[in-house]
Write a protein that holds these residues in place. Structure first.
Motif, PDB file in Angstrom:
ATOM      1  N   LEU A   5      36.868  -3.578 119.358  1.00  0.00           N
ATOM      2  CA  LEU A   5      37.161  -3.507 117.933  1.00  0.00           C
ATOM      3  C   LEU A   5      37.907  -4.726 117.410  1.00  0.00           C
ATOM      4  CD1 LEU A   5      38.088   0.260 117.606  1.00  0.00           C
ATOM      5  CD2 LEU A   5      35.921  -0.854 117.090  1.00  0.00           C
ATOM      6  N   ILE A   6      38.340  -5.601 118.308  1.00  0.00           N
ATOM      7  CA  ILE A   6      38.969  -6.856 117.885  1.00  0.00           C
ATOM      8  C   ILE A   6      37.972  -7.707 117.103  1.00  0.00           C
ATOM      9  CG2 ILE A   6      39.936  -9.022 118.762  1.00  0.00           C
ATOM     10  CD1 ILE A   6      41.099  -7.381 121.061  1.00  0.00           C
ATOM     11  N   ALA A   7      36.701  -7.596 117.407  1.00  0.00           N
ATOM     12  CA  ALA A   7      35.681  -8.403 116.740  1.00  0.00           C
ATOM     13  C   ALA A   7      35.366  -7.912 115.329  1.00  0.00           C
ATOM     14  CB  ALA A   7      34.399  -8.411 117.560  1.00  0.00           C
ATOM     15  N   THR A  36      24.846  -7.442 118.285  1.00  0.00           N
ATOM     16  CA  THR A  36      25.506  -7.476 119.585  1.00  0.00           C
ATOM     17  C   THR A  36      26.669  -6.496 119.624  1.00  0.00           C
ATOM     18  OG1 THR A  36      24.908  -9.798 119.762  1.00  0.00           O
ATOM     19  CG2 THR A  36      26.586  -8.998 121.273  1.00  0.00           C
ATOM     20  N   PHE A  37      27.449  -6.471 118.551  1.00  0.00           N
ATOM     21  CA  PHE A  37      28.569  -5.534 118.468  1.00  0.00           C
ATOM     22  C   PHE A  37      28.077  -4.093 118.538  1.00  0.00           C
ATOM     23  CE2 PHE A  37      31.317  -2.818 115.893  1.00  0.00           C
ATOM     24  CZ  PHE A  37      32.525  -2.995 116.532  1.00  0.00           C
ATOM     25  N   ALA A  38      27.010  -3.784 117.807  1.00  0.00           N
ATOM     26  CA  ALA A  38      26.488  -2.417 117.785  1.00  0.00           C
ATOM     27  C   ALA A  38      25.934  -2.005 119.146  1.00  0.00           C
ATOM     28  CB  ALA A  38      25.407  -2.283 116.713  1.00  0.00           C
ATOM     29  N   LEU A  39      25.233  -2.911 119.815  1.00  0.00           N
ATOM     30  CA  LEU A  39      24.705  -2.594 121.147  1.00  0.00           C
ATOM     31  C   LEU A  39      25.822  -2.337 122.146  1.00  0.00           C
ATOM     32  CD1 LEU A  39      21.723  -5.068 121.570  1.00  0.00           C
ATOM     33  CD2 LEU A  39      21.620  -2.581 121.462  1.00  0.00           C
ATOM     34  N   SER A  57      33.018 -13.500 122.095  1.00  0.00           N
ATOM     35  CA  SER A  57      31.811 -14.247 121.765  1.00  0.00           C
ATOM     36  C   SER A  57      31.377 -14.028 120.319  1.00  0.00           C
ATOM     37  CB  SER A  57      30.684 -13.844 122.706  1.00  0.00           C
ATOM     38  OG  SER A  57      31.068 -14.033 124.028  1.00  0.00           O
ATOM     39  N   VAL A  58      31.414 -12.779 119.885  1.00  0.00           N
ATOM     40  CA  VAL A  58      31.035 -12.492 118.505  1.00  0.00           C
ATOM     41  C   VAL A  58      32.022 -13.145 117.549  1.00  0.00           C
ATOM     42  CG1 VAL A  58      30.858 -10.625 116.823  1.00  0.00           C
ATOM     43  CG2 VAL A  58      29.762 -10.394 119.029  1.00  0.00           C
ATOM     44  N   SER A  59      33.291 -13.041 117.853  1.00  0.00           N
ATOM     45  CA  SER A  59      34.313 -13.647 116.991  1.00  0.00           C
ATOM     46  C   SER A  59      34.178 -15.166 116.970  1.00  0.00           C
ATOM     47  CB  SER A  59      35.703 -13.268 117.481  1.00  0.00           C
ATOM     48  OG  SER A  59      35.845 -11.882 117.525  1.00  0.00           O
ATOM     49  N   ALA A  60      33.946 -15.752 118.117  1.00  0.00           N
ATOM     50  CA  ALA A  60      33.835 -17.210 118.186  1.00  0.00           C
ATOM     51  C   ALA A  60      32.615 -17.715 117.432  1.00  0.00           C
ATOM     52  CB  ALA A  60      33.775 -17.656 119.636  1.00  0.00           C
ATOM     53  N   SER A  61      31.500 -17.030 117.538  1.00  0.00           N
ATOM     54  CA  SER A  61      30.309 -17.501 116.822  1.00  0.00           C
ATOM     55  C   SER A  61      30.493 -17.390 115.306  1.00  0.00           C
ATOM     56  CB  SER A  61      29.071 -16.734 117.271  1.00  0.00           C
ATOM     57  OG  SER A  61      29.178 -15.372 116.929  1.00  0.00           O
ATOM     58  N   ILE A  62      31.211 -16.370 114.843  1.00  0.00           N
ATOM     59  CA  ILE A  62      31.475 -16.237 113.410  1.00  0.00           C
ATOM     60  C   ILE A  62      32.432 -17.327 112.943  1.00  0.00           C
ATOM     61  CG2 ILE A  62      32.508 -14.749 111.653  1.00  0.00           C
ATOM     62  CD1 ILE A  62      29.866 -13.667 112.520  1.00  0.00           C
ATOM     63  N   VAL A  77      22.652 -16.369 119.715  1.00  0.00           N
ATOM     64  CA  VAL A  77      21.399 -15.967 120.369  1.00  0.00           C
ATOM     65  C   VAL A  77      21.625 -15.778 121.868  1.00  0.00           C
ATOM     66  CG1 VAL A  77      19.089 -16.780 121.006  1.00  0.00           C
ATOM     67  CG2 VAL A  77      19.854 -16.953 118.654  1.00  0.00           C
ATOM     68  N   PHE A  78      22.370 -16.685 122.487  1.00  0.00           N
ATOM     69  CA  PHE A  78      22.645 -16.585 123.912  1.00  0.00           C
ATOM     70  C   PHE A  78      23.416 -15.305 124.240  1.00  0.00           C
ATOM     71  CE2 PHE A  78      25.550 -17.476 127.472  1.00  0.00           C
ATOM     72  CZ  PHE A  78      24.610 -17.651 128.474  1.00  0.00           C
ATOM     73  N   ILE A  79      24.429 -15.000 123.473  1.00  0.00           N
ATOM     74  CA  ILE A  79      25.227 -13.798 123.733  1.00  0.00           C
ATOM     75  C   ILE A  79      24.399 -12.542 123.480  1.00  0.00           C
ATOM     76  CG2 ILE A  79      27.245 -12.491 122.937  1.00  0.00           C
ATOM     77  CD1 ILE A  79      27.793 -14.891 124.785  1.00  0.00           C
ATOM     78  N   PHE A  80      23.576 -12.549 122.435  1.00  0.00           N
ATOM     79  CA  PHE A  80      22.719 -11.390 122.168  1.00  0.00           C
ATOM     80  C   PHE A  80      21.736 -11.167 123.307  1.00  0.00           C
ATOM     81  CE2 PHE A  80      18.847  -9.542 120.322  1.00  0.00           C
ATOM     82  CZ  PHE A  80      19.365  -8.327 119.904  1.00  0.00           C
TER      83      PHE A  80
END
Length: 97
Positions: A5-7, A36-39, A57-62, A77-80
């Motif tokens: 939930l930090i993301a 990615t977050f939902a999955l 990863s989600v936070s960094a890409s945003i 894309v890589f993280i997904f």
């Protein structure tokens, strides 16, 4: 679960930024971040390290997207793809044993 939930604030910030400046590259970064977050939220959650990795990863890409959209796209894309591959291995490969 709490580590993931930090993301969420970063995803909401990314959504607000997307409403201010609608670009295709940033749309892809935000959409892949939410997917990615939902999955991970729905199907993951077995290890704390995995949740931390997805949250970071989600936070960094945003955060990187306003600075360099192409790098953020590749990172998202890589993280997904890594998340989809790990879920595929978890459900398809290990469910037969």
């Amino acid at each position: 679960m709490r580590r993931l939930l930090i993301a969420l604030p970063f995803l909401v910030l990314g959504l607000f930024y997307l409403f201010m400046e609608l670009r295709m590259g940033y749309l892809m970064v935000v959409l892949l971040g939410w997917l990615t977050f939902a999955l991970e939220y729905r199907y993951g959650g077995e290890s704390k390290e995995g949740e931390e990795l997805v949250a970071f990863s989600v936070s960094a890409s945003i955060v990187i997207a306003p600075l360099h959209v192409a790098f953020a796209e590749v990172f998202a894309v890589f993280i997904f793809l890594m998340e989809v591959a790990s879920l595929f291995a978890k459900f398809k490969l290990f469910s037969r044993s």
